[in-house]
Design a protein around this motif. Structure first.
Motif, PDB file in Angstrom:
ATOM      1  N   TYR A 234      46.351  46.059 -36.567  1.00  0.00           N
ATOM      2  CA  TYR A 234      46.024  46.646 -35.275  1.00  0.00           C
ATOM      3  C   TYR A 234      45.107  47.845 -35.513  1.00  0.00           C
ATOM      4  O   TYR A 234      45.413  48.706 -36.347  1.00  0.00           O
ATOM      5  CB  TYR A 234      47.303  47.094 -34.551  1.00  0.00           C
ATOM      6  N   LEU A 235      43.999  47.872 -34.807  1.00  0.00           N
ATOM      7  CA  LEU A 235      43.056  48.980 -34.914  1.00  0.00           C
ATOM      8  C   LEU A 235      43.212  49.861 -33.687  1.00  0.00           C
ATOM      9  O   LEU A 235      43.064  49.396 -32.551  1.00  0.00           O
ATOM     10  CB  LEU A 235      41.622  48.452 -35.003  1.00  0.00           C
ATOM     11  N   MET A 250      34.653  50.961 -34.734  1.00  0.00           N
ATOM     12  CA  MET A 250      35.982  50.387 -34.939  1.00  0.00           C
ATOM     13  C   MET A 250      36.049  48.924 -34.526  1.00  0.00           C
ATOM     14  O   MET A 250      36.436  48.060 -35.305  1.00  0.00           O
ATOM     15  CB  MET A 250      37.046  51.176 -34.165  1.00  0.00           C
ATOM     16  N   ALA A 251      35.660  48.633 -33.289  1.00  0.00           N
ATOM     17  CA  ALA A 251      35.902  47.298 -32.741  1.00  0.00           C
ATOM     18  C   ALA A 251      34.634  46.557 -32.341  1.00  0.00           C
ATOM     19  O   ALA A 251      34.710  45.526 -31.665  1.00  0.00           O
ATOM     20  CB  ALA A 251      36.834  47.410 -31.531  1.00  0.00           C
ATOM     21  N   SER A 257      31.291  47.198 -38.681  1.00  0.00           N
ATOM     22  CA  SER A 257      32.448  47.713 -37.936  1.00  0.00           C
ATOM     23  C   SER A 257      33.721  47.425 -38.718  1.00  0.00           C
ATOM     24  O   SER A 257      33.764  46.495 -39.537  1.00  0.00           O
ATOM     25  CB  SER A 257      32.534  47.069 -36.554  1.00  0.00           C
ATOM     26  N   LYS A 259      36.416  46.149 -37.624  1.00  0.00           N
ATOM     27  CA  LYS A 259      36.887  44.823 -37.232  1.00  0.00           C
ATOM     28  C   LYS A 259      36.199  43.743 -38.064  1.00  0.00           C
ATOM     29  O   LYS A 259      36.864  42.825 -38.568  1.00  0.00           O
ATOM     30  CB  LYS A 259      36.608  44.596 -35.735  1.00  0.00           C
ATOM     31  N   THR A 269      42.395  40.962 -36.596  1.00  0.00           N
ATOM     32  CA  THR A 269      42.566  42.297 -36.014  1.00  0.00           C
ATOM     33  C   THR A 269      42.851  42.222 -34.516  1.00  0.00           C
ATOM     34  O   THR A 269      42.414  41.304 -33.821  1.00  0.00           O
ATOM     35  CB  THR A 269      41.316  43.168 -36.225  1.00  0.00           C
ATOM     36  N   ALA A 271      42.400  45.054 -31.519  1.00  0.00           N
ATOM     37  CA  ALA A 271      41.881  46.397 -31.235  1.00  0.00           C
ATOM     38  C   ALA A 271      42.461  46.927 -29.926  1.00  0.00           C
ATOM     39  O   ALA A 271      42.495  46.214 -28.915  1.00  0.00           O
ATOM     40  CB  ALA A 271      40.359  46.370 -31.152  1.00  0.00           C
TER      41      ALA A 271
END
Length: 297
Positions: A234-235, A250-251, A257, A259, A269, A271
């Motif tokens: 989980y981000l 991040m996503a 990224s 992800k 992942t 997000a």
């Protein structure tokens, strides 16, 4: 402040205060010209040009207004680039100095300035310098105090850790990783991210903190995740808003990224695009810092 007031007029106002002597200010008080008390709050954030990020600021403001229903609340963004982008969209935000100059012009006598930064890094220290400058003006505010950012003391580490662990989605299964993305900095205060990483690991060895521009980095985390055979991560942002870093670094769909990097390692992942200030339990830690300084005005 009336809209007809110009930036030039505000600069003149501040300049006059800087050059007036303390004796002249005291002389005005002696003749009964002391202004009636008028307390205010200035919330100061780095800012974001993403419309979705406003949810964080709206939540913070709602919490502050609930706690201080009779106190006017103003805003300032420290990022000149963000202010410029918003101005092009017809949305005006002041710098800290301009916001304080306007409050001074409006007759505020006591002001609590609350930093909405995550750590006491360079942005916070710049803010502190501005507040100190206004504090030294002989004809400015009677009192101006600065509230600390989210992480500023050992007890904050515990409070933030516990609050953030409670934001992890309930559907997360045992053994699945959670990676909080912080901004990171070359400033010595980056140590707060490292301390948070250690604190999370003490509570849950599958919860990590990484940063975009500091340490720990995602690379520091990857080997540990792979060694455990983790297949899902989980981000989640460790930033007050879900802005550019969250939605791109991040996503985002780009190859660099977090992800995408995790996907290349065979790690699925999930997000969560929600800034820390959107959670009441975390927003209230900033509020605690504000209540502390406001009680000393």
């Amino acid at each position: 402040m009336p809209k007809t007031k110009t930036v030039f007029q505000l600069v003149i106002l501040v300049s006059l205060c800087l050059f007036l002597s303390p004796g002249a200010w005291a002389h005005g008080h002696a003749h009964g010209h002391k202004k009636p008390d008028k307390r205010g709050i200035l919330l100061v954030a780095f800012g974001s040009s993403y419309p979705q990020a406003q949810a964080s600021f709206e939540n913070i403001e709602a919490r502050v207004k609930k706690a201080f229903p009779q106190v006017p609340v103003r805003w300032a963004y420290t990022s000149r680039i963000i202010r410029h982008k918003l101005n092009e969209k017809g949305k005006h935000y002041d710098s800290t100095a301009m916001a304080l100059a306007k409050m001074m012009d409006e007759g505020f006598t006591h002001v609590a300035v609350q930093s909405l930064h995550t750590i006491p890094g360079a942005e916070f220290h710049d803010l502190r310098s501005i507040v100190t400058g206004f504090e030294s003006m002989s004809c400015g505010f009677e009192k101006i105090l600065l509230g600390y950012p989210l992480l500023s003391a050992p007890q904050d580490l515990v409070a933030v850790r516990d609050a953030m662990l409670n934001t992890i989605p309930e559907e997360r299964k045992a053994g699945e990783a959670v990676i909080f993305m912080g901004h990171g900095t070359h400033h010595p205060s980056n140590a707060f991210y490292q301390a948070m990483a250690h604190s999370f690991q003490q509570e849950d060895p599958n919860v990590y903190v990484g940063t975009v521009e500091g340490s720990p980095s995602l690379e520091d985390i990857l080997d540990r995740i792979e060694d455990k055979g983790t297949d899902t991560a989980y981000l989640m942002p460790f930033m007050s808003v879900a802005g550019d870093h969250v939605r791109n670094d991040m996503a985002g769909p780009g190859a660099d990224s977090w992800k995408s990097i995790l996907a290349d390692k065979g790690i699925r992942t999930e997000a969560v695009l929600k800034g820390t200030a959107e959670y009441n339990t975390i927003a209230d830690i900033w509020l605690d810092h504000l209540q502390d300084v406001f009680s000393h005005l």
